[in-house]
Design an enzyme around this catalytic site. Sequence first.
Site, PDB file in Angstrom:
ATOM      1  N   SER A  36      62.052  58.558  -4.650  1.00 32.63           N
ATOM      2  CA  SER A  36      62.592  59.849  -4.209  1.00 32.63           C
ATOM      3  C   SER A  36      61.972  60.951  -5.060  1.00 32.63           C
ATOM      4  CB  SER A  36      64.111  59.868  -4.387  1.00 32.63           C
ATOM      5  OG  SER A  36      64.416  59.906  -5.773  1.00 32.63           O
ATOM      6  N   LYS A  37      62.424  62.172  -4.815  1.00 28.61           N
ATOM      7  CA  LYS A  37      61.896  63.323  -5.559  1.00 28.61           C
ATOM      8  C   LYS A  37      62.053  63.147  -7.070  1.00 28.61           C
ATOM      9  CE  LYS A  37      61.495  66.964  -2.306  1.00 28.61           C
ATOM     10  NZ  LYS A  37      62.523  66.881  -1.240  1.00 28.61           N
ATOM     11  N   ARG A  38      63.090  62.416  -7.433  1.00 26.98           N
ATOM     12  CA  ARG A  38      63.338  62.171  -8.861  1.00 26.98           C
ATOM     13  C   ARG A  38      62.123  61.546  -9.551  1.00 26.98           C
ATOM     14  NH1 ARG A  38      66.088  58.238 -10.565  1.00 26.98           N
ATOM     15  NH2 ARG A  38      66.329  57.353  -8.487  1.00 26.98           N
ATOM     16  N   GLY A  54      59.142  62.270  -8.927  1.00 26.30           N
ATOM     17  CA  GLY A  54      58.003  63.206  -8.915  1.00 26.30           C
ATOM     18  C   GLY A  54      57.618  63.560  -7.485  1.00 26.30           C
TER      19      GLY A  54
END
Length: 481
Positions: free
Chosen positions: A253-255, A257
């Site tokens: 996920s965006k976590r 990067g």
Amino acid sequence: MNGKVRTRIAPSPTGFAHMGNARTALFNYLFAKKEGGEFILRIEDTDKERSKKEYEQDILDNFRWLGLKWDEGIEKGGPYEPYRQSERTELYKKYLTKLLEEGRAYWCFCTAEELEAQRAHQISLGEAPRYKGICRNLSRQEQEKRLAAGERGVIRFILEPKGIAFQDLIRGEIKFDTTLLGDAVIAKDLETPLYNFTVVVDDFEMQITHVIRGEEHIANTPRQILIQQALALPGVQYAHLPLLLGEDRTKLSKRHGDNSIRKFREQGYLPEAVVNFLALLGWNPGDEREIFSMEQLIKEFSLERIQKGGAIFNLQRLDWINGLYIRQMPLEELTEICKPYLPEHPMDLEKKKKIVALYQERLKKLSEIAELADFFFKDALEYPRELLYWKEATTEQTKEMLGKIHELIGGVGESDWTKENLEKILMPEAEKLQNRGYMLWPLRVALSGKKASPGPFEIAEILGKEQTLQRIKQAITISKV
Ligand code: GLU
């Protein structure tokens, strides 16, 4: 149906295309091509607020960049146009009306507050929150009357409480009990249908045979099958791809990067390397081979070789594969694609090629060359004086050494200014020293301004006589103080 395999990638343009979209698109493409079938690109922009043209363009650009050629779809056209859901409203309306008329769907007028109260009540009883079907009992006339009076409603599909099973080509049989599901909202109104409904209509209308998509869509599948059945449409084959995981084994996920394709592209990953890397995210050839061109992948791909468990998105592996593709590239071509990462400079192409050649072996991504080779393009270098000193050499010794080098090579003619000649002149002198670092280190730092760089003779050849001597002089001034 003509028996031909037809797959599709159906992205929602609500963000920049990411590596997950690319992997799904690639697997659909490979399967279709392997089977001699067709690959379709459809844009699922039913979410009007979140869908943007900019994102759609990004999807098209990046899929093209990866070499995923769709046979039908946006910009390409085809027999089932239009391929953008927002332009297919009339078609969906026809199917929605059919469901309403046959009593398989109904208008629901429950307010947000009522739904919330119902939800809270169910949770307090320890039940799974779901719509109880309150409006299901309204007669058609009653529904029409309330609509005519201007009341706003949504269209819900009646989910028969029953067991449902389908054969997933990757996971085998998957079973669901729909009694735990409430009647699903399939449209906000006749002009605003939602994903679970439009996907069924389009997969049928576009004659899709295989739906290959991410595991996160397994939960949507029973609803979609029930809608298909209610509309008496033929089924499709499903294949749900394993989740992509970050290095910490949680869902990518965006976590973890920025995972957008354009980000990787900007950093100088090559499309062939990205395709190679993505193909191995869940698929394997059954042996140790890791390097595949698109043609080879088409030949070797099979759904049977896709794993069920999550696939780890391993950046080191991508870097390794990318480095390999960079090393295999003809220098001419590599120089061309490195240009955007190098400063604008009137330097001739031959020199640029020599610079790129110095780094070809070690680059993992093209963008790295910007920092590694910046010193070739600068008029004056900046570095701390101490960097010039080899081990415990003093300022005085360093200054003297640089002066000596200047003297030794100052007389070399322009046409003899090659790394071989420079090496021939300086190395014997360097060998006389207690350690050749006393000469080579300050020279290399004087020319590059860096702690680490290619060797001084290669650099000197590229810089040319004038610039080399000028940098040595500059180093003498710096080391003086
Ligand atoms: N628009 C959906 C998505 O982007 C497609 C899902 C599907 O393939 O059915 O996730």
